[in-house]
Design an enzyme around this catalytic site. Structure first.
Site, PDB file in Angstrom:
ATOM      1  N   LYS A   1     -12.469  10.436 -13.400  1.00 20.39           N
ATOM      2  CA  LYS A   1     -11.371   9.704 -13.905  1.00 20.39           C
ATOM      3  C   LYS A   1     -12.051   8.814 -15.157  1.00 20.39           C
ATOM      4  O   LYS A   1     -13.247   8.589 -15.224  1.00 20.39           O
ATOM      5  CB  LYS A   1     -11.251   8.624 -13.041  1.00 20.39           C
ATOM      6  CG  LYS A   1      -9.789   7.957 -12.952  1.00 20.39           C
ATOM      7  CD  LYS A   1      -8.850   8.850 -12.245  1.00 20.39           C
ATOM      8  CE  LYS A   1      -7.322   8.341 -12.507  1.00 20.39           C
ATOM      9  NZ  LYS A   1      -6.510   9.108 -11.592  1.00 20.39           N
TER      10      LYS A   1
ATOM     11  N   ASP B   1      -2.602   9.169 -16.381  1.00 19.71           N
ATOM     12  CA  ASP B   1      -2.456   8.284 -15.249  1.00 19.71           C
ATOM     13  C   ASP B   1      -1.773   7.255 -15.826  1.00 19.71           C
ATOM     14  O   ASP B   1      -1.229   7.149 -16.808  1.00 19.71           O
ATOM     15  CB  ASP B   1      -4.043   7.803 -14.709  1.00 19.71           C
ATOM     16  CG  ASP B   1      -3.917   7.090 -13.485  1.00 19.71           C
ATOM     17  OD1 ASP B   1      -3.789   7.850 -12.278  1.00 19.71           O
ATOM     18  OD2 ASP B   1      -3.993   5.930 -13.392  1.00 19.71           O
TER      19      ASP B   1
HETATM   20  P1  NDP Z   1       2.843   4.695 -15.197  1.00 24.06           P
HETATM   21  O1  NDP Z   1       2.005   4.059 -16.270  1.00 24.06           O
HETATM   22  O2  NDP Z   1       3.928   5.637 -15.435  1.00 24.06           O
HETATM   23  O3  NDP Z   1       3.800   3.662 -14.397  1.00 24.06           O
HETATM   24  C1  NDP Z   1       3.009   2.664 -13.689  1.00 24.06           C
HETATM   25  C2  NDP Z   1       4.128   1.797 -13.208  1.00 24.06           C
HETATM   26  O4  NDP Z   1       3.446   0.790 -12.295  1.00 24.06           O
HETATM   27  C3  NDP Z   1       4.841   0.948 -14.115  1.00 24.06           C
HETATM   28  O5  NDP Z   1       6.281   0.664 -13.556  1.00 24.06           O
HETATM   29  C4  NDP Z   1       4.100  -0.171 -14.190  1.00 24.06           C
HETATM   30  O6  NDP Z   1       4.643  -1.505 -14.581  1.00 24.06           O
HETATM   31  C5  NDP Z   1       3.610  -0.374 -12.727  1.00 24.06           C
HETATM   32  N1  NDP Z   1       2.177  -1.109 -12.762  1.00 24.06           N
HETATM   33  C6  NDP Z   1       1.098  -1.072 -13.364  1.00 24.06           C
HETATM   34  N2  NDP Z   1       0.274  -1.742 -13.124  1.00 24.06           N
HETATM   35  C7  NDP Z   1       1.037  -2.658 -12.359  1.00 24.06           C
HETATM   36  C8  NDP Z   1       0.224  -4.059 -11.868  1.00 24.06           C
HETATM   37  N3  NDP Z   1      -0.769  -4.483 -12.198  1.00 24.06           N
HETATM   38  N4  NDP Z   1       1.112  -4.632 -11.129  1.00 24.06           N
HETATM   39  C9  NDP Z   1       2.413  -4.208 -11.042  1.00 24.06           C
HETATM   40  N5  NDP Z   1       2.955  -3.126 -11.491  1.00 24.06           N
HETATM   41  C10 NDP Z   1       2.104  -2.278 -12.283  1.00 24.06           C
HETATM   42  O7  NDP Z   1       1.977   5.285 -14.143  1.00 24.06           O
HETATM   43  P2  NDP Z   1       2.132   6.519 -13.279  1.00 24.06           P
HETATM   44  O8  NDP Z   1       3.319   6.344 -12.413  1.00 24.06           O
HETATM   45  O9  NDP Z   1       1.411   7.603 -13.647  1.00 24.06           O
HETATM   46  O10 NDP Z   1       1.049   5.932 -12.031  1.00 24.06           O
HETATM   47  C11 NDP Z   1       1.216   4.948 -11.061  1.00 24.06           C
HETATM   48  C12 NDP Z   1       0.292   5.163 -10.004  1.00 24.06           C
HETATM   49  O11 NDP Z   1       0.198   6.452  -9.385  1.00 24.06           O
HETATM   50  C13 NDP Z   1      -1.254   4.582 -10.111  1.00 24.06           C
HETATM   51  O12 NDP Z   1      -1.712   4.208  -9.091  1.00 24.06           O
HETATM   52  C14 NDP Z   1      -1.773   6.108 -10.496  1.00 24.06           C
HETATM   53  O13 NDP Z   1      -3.029   6.143 -10.544  1.00 24.06           O
HETATM   54  C15 NDP Z   1      -1.164   6.888  -9.446  1.00 24.06           C
HETATM   55  N6  NDP Z   1      -0.930   8.348  -9.737  1.00 24.06           N
HETATM   56  C16 NDP Z   1      -0.538   9.058 -10.871  1.00 24.06           C
HETATM   57  C17 NDP Z   1      -0.568  10.211 -10.892  1.00 24.06           C
HETATM   58  C18 NDP Z   1       0.016  10.935 -12.213  1.00 24.06           C
HETATM   59  O14 NDP Z   1      -0.006  12.217 -12.033  1.00 24.06           O
HETATM   60  N7  NDP Z   1       0.634   9.912 -13.043  1.00 24.06           N
HETATM   61  C19 NDP Z   1      -1.048  11.167  -9.830  1.00 24.06           C
HETATM   62  C20 NDP Z   1      -1.372  10.381  -8.451  1.00 24.06           C
HETATM   63  C21 NDP Z   1      -1.656   9.228  -8.418  1.00 24.06           C
HETATM   64  P3  NDP Z   1       4.515  -2.061 -16.107  1.00 24.06           P
HETATM   65  O15 NDP Z   1       5.237  -0.966 -17.006  1.00 24.06           O
HETATM   66  O16 NDP Z   1       5.103  -3.502 -16.212  1.00 24.06           O
HETATM   67  O17 NDP Z   1       3.142  -1.792 -16.316  1.00 24.06           O
HETATM   68  O1  2IT Z   2      -4.649  10.086  -9.631  1.00 25.01           O
HETATM   69  C1  2IT Z   2      -4.578  11.407  -9.966  1.00 25.01           C
HETATM   70  O2  2IT Z   2      -4.478  12.083  -9.137  1.00 25.01           O
HETATM   71  C2  2IT Z   2      -3.924  11.551 -11.168  1.00 25.01           C
HETATM   72  N1  2IT Z   2      -3.682  10.707 -12.084  1.00 25.01           N
HETATM   73  C3  2IT Z   2      -3.620  12.919 -11.821  1.00 25.01           C
HETATM   74  C4  2IT Z   2      -5.040  13.519 -12.230  1.00 25.01           C
HETATM   75  C5  2IT Z   2      -5.042  14.924 -12.788  1.00 25.01           C
HETATM   76  O3  2IT Z   2      -5.890  15.690 -13.422  1.00 25.01           O
HETATM   77  O4  2IT Z   2      -3.739  15.856 -12.980  1.00 25.01           O
END
Ligand code: NDP
Ligand code: 2IT
Length: 446
Positions: free
Chosen positions: A127, A167
């Site tokens: 990461k 992420d």
């Molecule tokens: P995005 O940046 O697209 O969206 C994040 C969302 O979460 C936004 O709505 C944001 O609000 C909110 N958020 C972020 N930080 C905080 C906080 N500290 N408190 C409250 N709300 C918060 O990210 P993703 O959707 O890609 O990721 C979301 C989660 O999913 C993370 O934990 C990530 O690690 C996990 N994840 C992502 C993957 C991927 O493929 N993208 C794969 C697996 C897991 P705001 O806009 O106000 O910051």
């Molecule tokens: O938390 C996760 O699994 C991700 N942000 C996706 C990582 C990836 O390499 O696709």
């Protein structure tokens, strides 16, 4: 491992990685799950597999200097934690968020190692990211930051070494700028990133994969107990990539999504999300980069500033925002209001107290490393397609994603099923650990 050995081990981890509470939390959960398994397999202990697994193979930290739109010099800190390469090249996302610390990235890289193992694909764990806040920045500033970040990271990554992806705060826009700069510096067009745009080497369904995979996993958990997601009321947090596509697939499968959130508050929409509302959220977050409050204004529903959605009555809760966003009290409120299933779209969104509530109350609880593995799984499929120099259809990739999520469910259930109740936390940790541990044993002391 005896309880005293487990606590001595965890004390050593705290001492070696001070001031990194999220990393300690992620490690503690896994160690409690795998302790009996290690006790039953002395060769893991002899080879000190657990001690090796919590020590990153390599950590890179670097300064990122760039100039903003007014010409002011900005200094950020970037990191890449290359946690474990036993079963494949380092693989995992990049996070751009002002709260990012090395400890956050260590916890995420540790989770990623076991998650990637569960996908059945050959990917190690990593990461990275930076304490850069994309909010309020122009596209040009984001590009400059990404280029400055890549000016250092490029020498540490590569298609067979380490393959980053998105992420929080890193989506296709950022991947484009990062990939462009990598290509320029390396003079090579390769599969060094996943989550790329479809015209330049990306895979169909990667954007959708985490959210879609999450819903496939929820459906598997329901199926296992003779139920289904159809007609369920879903409270969801976040409104970014994972949340949007979880909502989309849930809607397509006949469930009703009644909340969204961002870091400023949440909206409660009892009428449920429909295709028009979903399109609004995608445009709001991906193009306009606005706040979820605007959804409440547009569709005339309640907005709760500074709050999270866990007090809303629902059948299913999908935390899709960030770590530790469900406290023990939130978990009690959810269960009291009739919630039967919690599946983590985010990484480690439930505190240890919340996890305990879900397990004690025996609701269906899908931990992130199983439930949100669909994103990295399709990243693995993107790597396969890049190696083949082929592109599979949407249908082909979605079918493979669905099969992978079913397989992950099977692996979890295989290790921890008592009287019909599956403890997915233990199941995911043991299944993920076992494959990495075996590979480490095979490869000797490296
Ligand atoms: P995005 O940046 O697209 O969206 C994040 C969302 O979460 C936004 O709505 C944001 O609000 C909110 N958020 C972020 N930080 C905080 C906080 N500290 N408190 C409250 N709300 C918060 O990210 P993703 O959707 O890609 O990721 C979301 C989660 O999913 C993370 O934990 C990530 O690690 C996990 N994840 C992502 C993957 C991927 O493929 N993208 C794969 C697996 C897991 P705001 O806009 O106000 O910051
Ligand atoms: O938390 C996760 O699994 C991700 N942000 C996706 C990582 C990836 O390499 O696709």
């Amino acid at each position: 491992m005896k309880p005293s050995e487990v606590s001595a081990f965890l004390n050593r981890v705290v001492k070696r990685h001070p001031v990194e509470p999220e990393f300690h939390q992620a490690v503690a959960e896994v160690v409690h799950s795998v302790a009996p398994f290690i006790a039953a397999n002395p060769r893991y202990r002899k080879a000190r597999i657990l001690e090796r697994m919590v020590e990153p193979e390599r950590v890179i930290s670097f300064r990122v200097t760039w100039a903003d739109r007014s010409g002011e010099v900005q200094v950020n800190r970037g990191h890449r934690v290359q946690m474990n390469s036993a079963i494949g090249p380092y693989k995992g996302g990049l996070r751009f968020h002002p709260d990012v610390t090395l400890g956050t990235l260590k916890f995420l890289a540790f989770e990623q190692t076991l998650k990637n193992s569960l996908t059945t694909l050959p990917m190690g764990g990593a990461k990275g990211g930076a304490d850069f806040d994309p909010k309020g920045r122009t596209d040009e500033e984001v590009m400059r930051f990404c280029q400055a970040f890549m000016n250092e990271l490029w020498r540490h990554i590569g298609p067979d070494t380490d393959v980053p992806a998105g992420d929080t705060g890193v989506s296709e826009r950022e991947i484009g700028f990062l990939f462009g700069q990598y290509k320029k510096l390396r003079n090579a067009f390769g599969g060094v990133f996943t989550g790329k745009g479809i015209p330049w080497g990306g895979s169909h369904i990667r954007t959708e994969a985490t959210g879609y995979g999450l819903i496939f996993f929820v459906e598997e958990m329901f199926r296992h107990v003779g139920a289904s997601i159809i007609d369920k009321q879903i409270a969801l947090s976040g409104s970014g990539n994972v949340a949007q596509f979880a909502a989309e697939k849930a809607m397509l499968m006949g469930a009703k999504v009644i909340t969204w959130s961002d870091s400023s508050g949440f909206v409660h929409d009892p009428a449920g999300v429909d295709p028009q509302k979903l399109a609004f959220v995608k445009d709001l977050k991906e193009r306009k980069r606005g706040r979820i409050k605007e959804y409440a204004e547009k569709f005339k529903c309640a907005y709760h500033a500074g709050k999270r959605p866990w007090g809303v009555k629902c059948d299913v809760a999908l935390p899709c925002a960030t770590q530790n966003e469900i406290t023990g009290d939130d978990a009690l409120a959810l269960v009291k209001n009739g919630c039967r299933c919690v599946a983590e779209g985010a990484n480690m969104p439930s505190t240890p107290e919340a996890v305990r509530v879900f397990l004690d109350k025996k609701i269906l609880f899908g931990p992130g490393k199983a439930a949100n593995a669909g994103g990295v799984a399709v990243s693995g499929l993107e790597m396969s397609q890049n190696s083949l120099r082929l592109s599979w259809t949407r249908e082909e990739v979605e079918k493979r994603l669905s099969e992978i999520m079913t397989n992950i469910h099977r692996q979890c259930a295989q290790y921890e099923q008592r009287k019909g109740f599956v403890n997915y936390v233990n199941g995911a940790n043991i299944a993920g650990f076992r494959k990495v541990a075996e590979a480490m044993l095979d490869q000797g002391l490296v």
